[in-house]
Motif scaffolding. Structure first.
Motif, PDB file in Angstrom:
ATOM      1  N   ALA A  62      14.539 -14.663  -6.807  1.00 41.02           N
ATOM      2  CA  ALA A  62      13.302 -14.110  -6.251  1.00 41.02           C
ATOM      3  C   ALA A  62      13.622 -13.133  -5.116  1.00 41.02           C
ATOM      4  CB  ALA A  62      12.393 -15.227  -5.755  1.00 41.02           C
ATOM      5  N   LEU A  63      14.535 -13.500  -4.232  1.00 42.00           N
ATOM      6  CA  LEU A  63      14.921 -12.615  -3.131  1.00 42.00           C
ATOM      7  C   LEU A  63      15.524 -11.317  -3.656  1.00 42.00           C
ATOM      8  CD1 LEU A  63      16.441 -15.200  -0.657  1.00 42.00           C
ATOM      9  CD2 LEU A  63      14.505 -13.708  -0.176  1.00 42.00           C
ATOM     10  N   GLU A  64      16.368 -11.424  -4.668  1.00 44.49           N
ATOM     11  CA  GLU A  64      17.035 -10.243  -5.229  1.00 44.49           C
ATOM     12  C   GLU A  64      16.081  -9.362  -6.026  1.00 44.49           C
ATOM     13  OE1 GLU A  64      20.297 -11.833  -7.453  1.00 44.49           O
ATOM     14  OE2 GLU A  64      21.302 -12.557  -5.644  1.00 44.49           O
ATOM     15  N   ALA A  65      14.947  -9.906  -6.436  1.00 47.87           N
ATOM     16  CA  ALA A  65      13.995  -9.150  -7.258  1.00 47.87           C
ATOM     17  C   ALA A  65      13.263  -8.078  -6.454  1.00 47.87           C
ATOM     18  CB  ALA A  65      12.990 -10.093  -7.905  1.00 47.87           C
ATOM     19  N   VAL A  66      13.373  -8.116  -5.141  1.00 45.54           N
ATOM     20  CA  VAL A  66      12.702  -7.134  -4.284  1.00 45.54           C
ATOM     21  C   VAL A  66      13.775  -6.254  -3.666  1.00 45.54           C
ATOM     22  CG1 VAL A  66      11.126  -6.796  -2.343  1.00 45.54           C
ATOM     23  CG2 VAL A  66      10.878  -8.805  -3.808  1.00 45.54           C
ATOM     24  N   GLY A  67      13.866  -5.027  -4.165  1.00 47.22           N
ATOM     25  CA  GLY A  67      14.896  -4.107  -3.703  1.00 47.22           C
ATOM     26  C   GLY A  67      14.580  -3.477  -2.361  1.00 47.22           C
ATOM     27  N   ALA A  68      15.550  -2.764  -1.837  1.00 50.38           N
ATOM     28  CA  ALA A  68      15.416  -2.130  -0.523  1.00 50.38           C
ATOM     29  C   ALA A  68      14.266  -1.123  -0.490  1.00 50.38           C
ATOM     30  CB  ALA A  68      16.731  -1.453  -0.130  1.00 50.38           C
ATOM     31  N   ASP A  69      14.099  -0.345  -1.557  1.00 46.06           N
ATOM     32  CA  ASP A  69      13.003   0.633  -1.593  1.00 46.06           C
ATOM     33  C   ASP A  69      11.647  -0.068  -1.518  1.00 46.06           C
ATOM     34  OD1 ASP A  69      14.798   2.705  -1.763  1.00 46.06           O
ATOM     35  OD2 ASP A  69      14.552   2.991  -3.924  1.00 46.06           O
ATOM     36  N   GLN A  70      11.498  -1.145  -2.292  1.00 48.44           N
ATOM     37  CA  GLN A  70      10.226  -1.880  -2.285  1.00 48.44           C
ATOM     38  C   GLN A  70       9.983  -2.514  -0.923  1.00 48.44           C
ATOM     39  OE1 GLN A  70       9.788  -5.002  -5.200  1.00 48.44           O
ATOM     40  NE2 GLN A  70       7.628  -5.258  -4.753  1.00 48.44           N
ATOM     41  N   ARG A  71      11.023  -3.059  -0.309  1.00 50.58           N
ATOM     42  CA  ARG A  71      10.860  -3.655   1.029  1.00 50.58           C
ATOM     43  C   ARG A  71      10.394  -2.595   2.019  1.00 50.58           C
ATOM     44  NH1 ARG A  71      15.841  -6.180  -0.436  1.00 50.58           N
ATOM     45  NH2 ARG A  71      16.969  -4.852   1.019  1.00 50.58           N
ATOM     46  N   GLY A  72      10.958  -1.405   1.939  1.00 49.67           N
ATOM     47  CA  GLY A  72      10.543  -0.319   2.826  1.00 49.67           C
ATOM     48  C   GLY A  72       9.083   0.053   2.620  1.00 49.67           C
ATOM     49  N   ARG A  73       8.669   0.150   1.358  1.00 53.81           N
ATOM     50  CA  ARG A  73       7.265   0.466   1.063  1.00 53.81           C
ATOM     51  C   ARG A  73       6.347  -0.622   1.604  1.00 53.81           C
ATOM     52  NH1 ARG A  73       9.545   2.073  -3.842  1.00 53.81           N
ATOM     53  NH2 ARG A  73       8.918   0.125  -4.847  1.00 53.81           N
ATOM     54  N   LEU A  74       6.750  -1.885   1.430  1.00 51.94           N
ATOM     55  CA  LEU A  74       5.917  -2.994   1.922  1.00 51.94           C
ATOM     56  C   LEU A  74       5.817  -2.976   3.440  1.00 51.94           C
ATOM     57  CD1 LEU A  74       7.161  -5.832  -0.445  1.00 51.94           C
ATOM     58  CD2 LEU A  74       4.875  -4.790  -0.424  1.00 51.94           C
ATOM     59  N   ARG A  75       6.924  -2.693   4.119  1.00 54.59           N
ATOM     60  CA  ARG A  75       6.893  -2.615   5.587  1.00 54.59           C
ATOM     61  C   ARG A  75       5.946  -1.504   6.040  1.00 54.59           C
ATOM     62  NH1 ARG A  75      12.559  -3.756   5.105  1.00 54.59           N
ATOM     63  NH2 ARG A  75      12.983  -5.775   6.050  1.00 54.59           N
ATOM     64  N   ARG A  76       6.055  -0.334   5.404  1.00 57.64           N
ATOM     65  CA  ARG A  76       5.189   0.785   5.773  1.00 57.64           C
ATOM     66  C   ARG A  76       3.723   0.475   5.465  1.00 57.64           C
ATOM     67  NH1 ARG A  76       9.562   3.324   3.508  1.00 57.64           N
ATOM     68  NH2 ARG A  76       8.466   3.781   1.550  1.00 57.64           N
ATOM     69  N   ALA A  77       3.468  -0.161   4.329  1.00 54.56           N
ATOM     70  CA  ALA A  77       2.089  -0.518   3.961  1.00 54.56           C
ATOM     71  C   ALA A  77       1.494  -1.496   4.968  1.00 54.56           C
ATOM     72  CB  ALA A  77       2.055  -1.115   2.555  1.00 54.56           C
ATOM     73  N   GLY A  78       2.263  -2.492   5.358  1.00 52.29           N
ATOM     74  CA  GLY A  78       1.784  -3.461   6.344  1.00 52.29           C
ATOM     75  C   GLY A  78       1.512  -2.824   7.686  1.00 52.29           C
ATOM     76  N   ALA A  79       2.411  -1.951   8.126  1.00 49.16           N
ATOM     77  CA  ALA A  79       2.222  -1.273   9.408  1.00 49.16           C
ATOM     78  C   ALA A  79       0.990  -0.375   9.366  1.00 49.16           C
ATOM     79  CB  ALA A  79       3.470  -0.464   9.760  1.00 49.16           C
ATOM     80  N   ALA A  80       0.771   0.323   8.247  1.00 46.79           N
ATOM     81  CA  ALA A  80      -0.396   1.208   8.119  1.00 46.79           C
ATOM     82  C   ALA A  80      -1.693   0.400   8.138  1.00 46.79           C
ATOM     83  CB  ALA A  80      -0.292   2.025   6.828  1.00 46.79           C
ATOM     84  N   LEU A  81      -1.717  -0.733   7.431  1.00 48.85           N
ATOM     85  CA  LEU A  81      -2.916  -1.577   7.445  1.00 48.85           C
ATOM     86  C   LEU A  81      -3.194  -2.108   8.845  1.00 48.85           C
ATOM     87  CD1 LEU A  81      -2.626  -3.637   4.155  1.00 48.85           C
ATOM     88  CD2 LEU A  81      -4.426  -2.039   4.763  1.00 48.85           C
ATOM     89  N   ALA A  82      -2.153  -2.549   9.526  1.00 50.37           N
ATOM     90  CA  ALA A  82      -2.336  -3.085  10.879  1.00 50.37           C
ATOM     91  C   ALA A  82      -2.852  -2.003  11.822  1.00 50.37           C
ATOM     92  CB  ALA A  82      -1.020  -3.658  11.399  1.00 50.37           C
ATOM     93  N   ALA A  83      -2.364  -0.784  11.675  1.00 47.00           N
ATOM     94  CA  ALA A  83      -2.789   0.307  12.552  1.00 47.00           C
ATOM     95  C   ALA A  83      -4.254   0.672  12.330  1.00 47.00           C
ATOM     96  CB  ALA A  83      -1.905   1.529  12.316  1.00 47.00           C
ATOM     97  N   ARG A  84      -4.756   0.489  11.099  1.00 46.19           N
ATOM     98  CA  ARG A  84      -6.145   0.843  10.787  1.00 46.19           C
ATOM     99  C   ARG A  84      -7.148  -0.244  11.157  1.00 46.19           C
ATOM    100  NH1 ARG A  84      -4.011   2.704   5.745  1.00 46.19           N
ATOM    101  NH2 ARG A  84      -4.978   0.926   4.728  1.00 46.19           N
ATOM    102  N   ARG A  85      -6.679  -1.442  11.401  1.00 47.19           N
ATOM    103  CA  ARG A  85      -7.588  -2.552  11.723  1.00 47.19           C
ATOM    104  C   ARG A  85      -7.424  -2.911  13.202  1.00 47.19           C
ATOM    105  NH1 ARG A  85      -7.258  -6.752   6.627  1.00 47.19           N
ATOM    106  NH2 ARG A  85      -7.698  -5.229   4.997  1.00 47.19           N
TER     107      ARG A  85
END
Length: 124
Positions: free
Chosen positions: A70-93
């Motif tokens: 499960a840990l290996e199923a999430v690559g570095a690119d996807q982790r980066g996108r998820l981090r950016r998505a979370g930060a963007a959502l937090a900034a808008r709320r």
């Protein structure tokens, strides 16, 4: 697209939704408040968005045979996108602007209880 492929895809999507519901219930039992399911952002889709205290958890739900898979199923690119998505959502709320954004994993395996891994890729 063949009928067999369409059926397999529909079954996979349904299994994914069930897994996300199980993961949400597991997190709620641990004191998290679920803020959203399958949130689409310009950066990518977030399976679950959960909050406990000042922590805003961007949760990826993976069903695999083992936690390692499960840990290996999430690559570095996807982790980066998820981090950016979370930060963007937090900034808008406004209520989440001061939250610490963290990437969590809920790993699901047949015949086992869900496994929540807070800050799953902190070293990656």
């Amino acid at each position: 697209m063949t009928e067999a492929r369409r059926v397999r895809g529909a079954a996979a999507r349904e299994a994914g939704r069930r897994g996300e519901v199980w993961a949400a219930l597991w997190l709620m039992a641990k004191g998290y408040r679920i803020l959203g399911f399958r949130l689409r952002t310009p950066q990518g889709e977030i399976d679950l968005l959960a909050q406990r205290g000042r922590v805003l958890a961007v949760v990826e739900v993976k069903r695999r045979r083992t936690l390692e898979e499960a840990l290996e199923a999430v690559g570095a690119d996807q982790r980066g996108r998820l981090r950016r998505a979370g930060a963007a959502l937090a900034a808008r709320r406004p209520a989440l602007r001061d939250a610490a954004v963290r990437l969590d994993l809920v790993a699901l395996a047949p015949g086992r209880l869900p496994r929540h891994v807070p800050d799953a890729w902190s070293g990656a």
